[in-house]
Structure formats: C-alpha cells, structure tokens
Scaffold this active site. Structure first.
Site, PDB file in Angstrom:
ATOM      1  N   TYR A   1       0.719  -1.365   0.015  1.00 43.25           N
ATOM      2  CA  TYR A   1       0.131  -0.321  -0.292  1.00 43.25           C
ATOM      3  C   TYR A   1       0.627   1.499   0.070  1.00 43.25           C
ATOM      4  O   TYR A   1       0.174   2.511  -0.491  1.00 43.25           O
ATOM      5  CB  TYR A   1      -0.713   0.011   1.006  1.00 43.25           C
ATOM      6  CG  TYR A   1      -2.536  -0.731   1.025  1.00 43.25           C
ATOM      7  CD1 TYR A   1      -2.576  -2.114   0.910  1.00 43.25           C
ATOM      8  CD2 TYR A   1      -4.155  -0.177   1.424  1.00 43.25           C
ATOM      9  CE1 TYR A   1      -3.183  -2.050  -0.063  1.00 43.25           C
ATOM     10  CE2 TYR A   1      -4.445  -0.189   1.367  1.00 43.25           C
ATOM     11  CZ  TYR A   1      -5.065  -1.641   1.695  1.00 43.25           C
ATOM     12  OH  TYR A   1      -5.853  -2.847   1.096  1.00 43.25           O
TER      13      TYR A   1
ATOM     14  N   LYS B   1       2.301 -15.775   2.386  1.00 40.85           N
ATOM     15  CA  LYS B   1       3.114 -15.769   1.098  1.00 40.85           C
ATOM     16  C   LYS B   1       4.640 -16.367   1.140  1.00 40.85           C
ATOM     17  O   LYS B   1       5.359 -15.925  -0.127  1.00 40.85           O
ATOM     18  CB  LYS B   1       2.630 -14.930   0.051  1.00 40.85           C
ATOM     19  CG  LYS B   1       2.393 -15.934  -1.377  1.00 40.85           C
ATOM     20  CD  LYS B   1       1.314 -16.852  -1.201  1.00 40.85           C
ATOM     21  CE  LYS B   1       1.265 -17.486  -3.086  1.00 40.85           C
ATOM     22  NZ  LYS B   1       0.443 -18.689  -3.014  1.00 40.85           N
TER      23      LYS B   1
ATOM     24  N   ASP C   1      -3.439 -17.886   0.504  1.00 40.37           N
ATOM     25  CA  ASP C   1      -4.449 -18.707  -0.820  1.00 40.37           C
ATOM     26  C   ASP C   1      -5.142 -19.701   0.420  1.00 40.37           C
ATOM     27  O   ASP C   1      -6.170 -20.111   0.151  1.00 40.37           O
ATOM     28  CB  ASP C   1      -3.515 -19.220  -1.762  1.00 40.37           C
ATOM     29  CG  ASP C   1      -2.266 -19.886  -1.308  1.00 40.37           C
ATOM     30  OD1 ASP C   1      -1.959 -20.165  -0.569  1.00 40.37           O
ATOM     31  OD2 ASP C   1      -1.699 -20.821  -2.963  1.00 40.37           O
TER      32      ASP C   1
ATOM     33  N   ASP D   1      -6.547  -6.742   4.599  1.00 37.34           N
ATOM     34  CA  ASP D   1      -7.919  -6.077   3.545  1.00 37.34           C
ATOM     35  C   ASP D   1      -8.694  -6.602   3.003  1.00 37.34           C
ATOM     36  O   ASP D   1      -9.558  -7.330   3.301  1.00 37.34           O
ATOM     37  CB  ASP D   1      -6.682  -5.201   2.257  1.00 37.34           C
ATOM     38  CG  ASP D   1      -8.223  -4.895   2.043  1.00 37.34           C
ATOM     39  OD1 ASP D   1      -9.146  -4.073   2.560  1.00 37.34           O
ATOM     40  OD2 ASP D   1      -8.217  -4.045   0.607  1.00 37.34           O
TER      41      ASP D   1
ATOM     42  N   ASP E   1     -12.347  -9.139   4.930  1.00 39.48           N
ATOM     43  CA  ASP E   1     -13.753  -8.842   4.128  1.00 39.48           C
ATOM     44  C   ASP E   1     -13.549  -9.927   4.191  1.00 39.48           C
ATOM     45  O   ASP E   1     -15.890 -10.039   4.295  1.00 39.48           O
ATOM     46  CB  ASP E   1     -13.300  -8.156   2.321  1.00 39.48           C
ATOM     47  CG  ASP E   1     -13.565  -6.406   2.392  1.00 39.48           C
ATOM     48  OD1 ASP E   1     -13.201  -6.218   3.363  1.00 39.48           O
ATOM     49  OD2 ASP E   1     -14.538  -6.581   1.440  1.00 39.48           O
TER      50      ASP E   1
HETATM   51  C1  IPM Z   1     -10.326  -0.445   4.516  1.00 39.50           C
HETATM   52  C2  IPM Z   1     -10.528  -0.405   3.084  1.00 39.50           C
HETATM   53  C3  IPM Z   1      -9.044   0.496   2.474  1.00 39.50           C
HETATM   54  C4  IPM Z   1      -8.015  -0.597   2.061  1.00 39.50           C
HETATM   55  C5  IPM Z   1      -9.452   1.198   1.455  1.00 39.50           C
HETATM   56  C6  IPM Z   1     -10.515   2.176   1.153  1.00 39.50           C
HETATM   57  C7  IPM Z   1      -8.324   2.150   1.167  1.00 39.50           C
HETATM   58  O1  IPM Z   1     -10.767  -1.506   1.612  1.00 39.50           O
HETATM   59  O2  IPM Z   1      -9.920  -0.221   4.896  1.00 39.50           O
HETATM   60  O3  IPM Z   1     -10.603  -2.477   3.829  1.00 39.50           O
HETATM   61  O4  IPM Z   1      -7.759  -1.231   1.643  1.00 39.50           O
HETATM   62  O5  IPM Z   1      -7.358  -0.810   3.719  1.00 39.50           O
HETATM   63 MG    MG Z   2     -10.937  -3.639   2.505  1.00 33.77          MG
END
Ligand code: IPM
Ligand code: MG
Length: 372
Positions: free
Chosen positions: A142, A189, A222, A246, A250
């Site tokens: 990032y 990884k 993975d 990240d 999710d």
């Molecule tokens: C998160 C989001 C952010 C990230 C984005 C909005 C930059 O997806 O906080 O997980 O990738 O960190």
């Molecule tokens: Mg995110």
C-alpha cells in the site's frame, strides 16, 4: 472520563451510520457520567469536493489533537472507474493512517446465534466462530514506491517491510492471543515473497522467546482464504500484512451474515481510530437502509480502548438484543421495516434503560473478547 473525539463521517452512508454510533456514545456518557466532546471534520470525496484535498490540513490537525477518531466511510463511484483521477478519496484514509501511525488494524468476527442462517456457510461450519484479524496497516504494498512508465504501459508497486514494522504488530497480536484462546496464525506467502519470509522469521522468534504460551502456526494466504470458508472455527488470532489483511478481513466479515456488522480499531503508539470495515455503499446513502451496527460496535471498540469495558459491554449487549429481537436493517432481515435510525434508537434506549451492572473485577474475562 473526558474524551475529545474527532468525527470524520466521510462519504456515502458514512454520515448516517456515524450519527447512530454517536447516539450510543452519548447514551453511555449520560449513564456513566462521562463527557465525550465531538468535533467534525471533512475527509474523502466530500473533502475533495469542498477543498480539493481528501485529507485537508485542518482535518489532520484536529485528528492529531484529539484522543480518538470515529471514522465513517470513504469512496465515491465517480472515482472508482476513473484510473486517471489525480486525487482519490481513499488517499485521505491512507494518509490519515500513515500520519497518525495507526499501524495495527484489529478486525474481529463473531457470529450472532440468531444470524447463523444468514451466513453464506452452513450453520454447522459457522457456529462458534470467534476470530480476530490483526492487519498491519501502514506498510507493505500500500505504501511502497509506485511507478508508471511515461508511455503508461508499465506499472509497479513496491512491497517492503522492516523488522521493526513486523515486531510492533506481532507483539500486539501475541498479547491479544494470550487473552483469548492462545492461538496465533501468521498468514503470509513465504513460499514466494521475501517480505513474507521476513515476517515468518521475526514472528517465530518473538513467539518462542516472549510468548511460548501461545500456539503459533503459519498458513499461506491462498490456503488461509480457503480455510476461512472450510473451517473458520480453527482460527483465534490471525496476523498478517496489509493487503492480505484487507482481503481476508472482508472475507471473514461476511461469515457472520453481513459486512454491516463488522467493526474495526486502528491503533498506534499515540493515536487510535475506530471505523466500520464496510465502504461508503453509495447506492444506499440517504435511504435509511444502511446497517449502523458496524459503526456502533466501532464506538464500543473505542470505549474498550480507553478501558471502559462496562460501557462497551453494554453497547454490545444492546446490539445483540436488537439482533435477537429482529430490529435490524434489510441486509440481515429481508424486507425489514426498521431503518438505520430505528436501530440506533433501539440501541440508545436499551443503553439508557438498562440498569448499570455490578462491577466485574476479573479484567481478563472482560478483555477476553475484544468485541461483540
Ligand atoms: C479497508 C478499505 C481501505 C483499504 C480502502 C478504502 C483504501 O478497503 O479499510 O479495508 O484498502 O485499506
Ligand atoms: Mg478493505
């Protein structure tokens, strides 16, 4: 306790869910005699429109001088499909994390019994899941150097980590594991990436020298993505670098039925920020259908961060009760009649009406589950 809180509602549904979180905080303040002072500041697409900057200097200054930050959401569709945009809303969030040194992002997943059937996984796979992800937040791909060739046909993003960056979050994750089920899984990884091999070396060393009571294991990312679906109960604390975290967070957040339930804390040595995992969900903005629970639970994480465990516990209890009673937005109760605001009001009145429980002295028990 007196706390000065910077409120950054941001884009899309950010402002409406943050409003409900503040309602919960105010109810707690009233009940427990705390003083929470809020100051709002622009961030994201909203701030680009107003100041041509996703993180205007006055916002950053405010954030550096408050005790904590409550963040809404960031992002706008007009930037998503425009790779040529010179400034992007997300840059505001990334700069904020970097400038405030918020290197650890803590993302817990817990399953509410009532919602077991909402999970994309079968109930027997999901029952008893209680995991938390420690995601490194200010390093890796990032923040590495980015390049685009003059003719725009080649691009690169550098992924780089230092030993110190790995160490500081590793200690936090190990300490969290000690208070939970004493298991830590490092996700990397290492069969391909040099940075992952550094993570493995450093984490293994810290584990054996300082936290021998925590069982440490390693998974390639993975495989970890697959294991989260196949057997999520095996996880306690998962530790990983920025981008893997990240993606996996999710994935983990929907195990409970909706990303609208998932809260997070981003902490550093000095500053701390609390925000839902979800994005700005622009299609829902202003419609009253956004789930405020992730934001409300982020407020609970804020309280825990300042050792207000009773207060945080009461918010979590109120949320559980609202879910139990079906007072939820349509993402978890199909065709629900309840709005974002209704859920917030329900949580608020539960907090205000419930009697203050007798003090619990066993801090370890209280701190065991970081959320929900
Ligand atoms: C998160 C989001 C952010 C990230 C984005 C909005 C930059 O997806 O906080 O997980 O990738 O960190
Ligand atoms: Mg995110």
């Amino acid at each position: 306790m007196i706390l000065k809180i910077a409120v950054l509602p941001g884009d899309g549904i950010g402002p409406e869910v943050t409003k409900e979180a503040i309602k919960a905080l105010n109810a707690v303040a009233k009940k427990y005699d705390h003083t929470f002072e809020y100051e709002e500041a622009p961030v994201g697409a909203f701030a680009i429109d107003a100041f041509n900057d996703p993180l205007p200097p006055q916002t950053l200054t405010l954030c550096k001088t408050t005790d904590a930050l409550l963040f809404g959401a960031i992002g706008h569709p007009k930037y998503d499909n425009d790779p040529t945009a010179p400034v992007r809303p997300e840059q505001g969030l990334l700069r904020l994390r970097k400038e405030l040194g918020l290197f650890a992002n803590i993302r817990p997943t817990t399953i509410y019994p009532k919602l077991v059937n909402q999970s994309p996984l079968r109930p027997e796979r999901i029952a008893g899941v209680d995991l938390t992800i420690y995601r490194e937040l200010t390093g890796g791909i990032y923040f590495g150097e980015k390049q685009l060739s003059d003719d725009k046909t080649q691009a690169s993003d550098l992924c780089s980590y230092s030993r110190e960056e790995v160490e500081r979050i590793a200690h936090m994750a190990f300490r969290a594991a000690q208070k939970r089920r004493k298991k830590l899984t490092l996700v990397d990884k290492a069969n391909v990436l040099e940075t992952s091999r550094l993570w493995r070396r450093v984490v293994a060393e810290i584990g054996s020298t300082t936290y021998p009571d925590v069982a440490l294991d390693f998974l390639f990312v993975d495989n970890a993505a697959m294991q989260l679906i196949l057997n999520p109960t095996q996880f306690d604390v998962m530790l990983t670098e920025n981008m893997f975290g990240d993606i996996l967070s999710d994935e983990a957040s929907v195990l409970g039925g909706s990303i609208g339930l998932a809260a997070s804390a981003s902490v550093g040595k000095v500053h701390s920020m609390f925000e839902p995992i979800h994005g700005s969900y622009p299609q829902a903005a202003g419609k009253g259908i956004a789930n405020p629970v992730a934001s409300i639970l982020s407020a609970a994480l804020l309280l825990e961060h300042f050792n207000m465990y009773h207060e945080a516990g009461l918010i979590k209890e109120a949320v559980s009760y609202s879910i139990e009673k079906g007072v939820s937005t349509p993402d978890i109760v199909a065709n629900s009649i309840y709005t974002t605001q209704d859920v917030g009001n329900f949580v608020e009145s539960y907090i205000l009406k419930k009697e203050i429980p007798a003090p619990v002295l066993d801090n370890k028990t209280i701190g065991k589950s970081t959320i929900i």
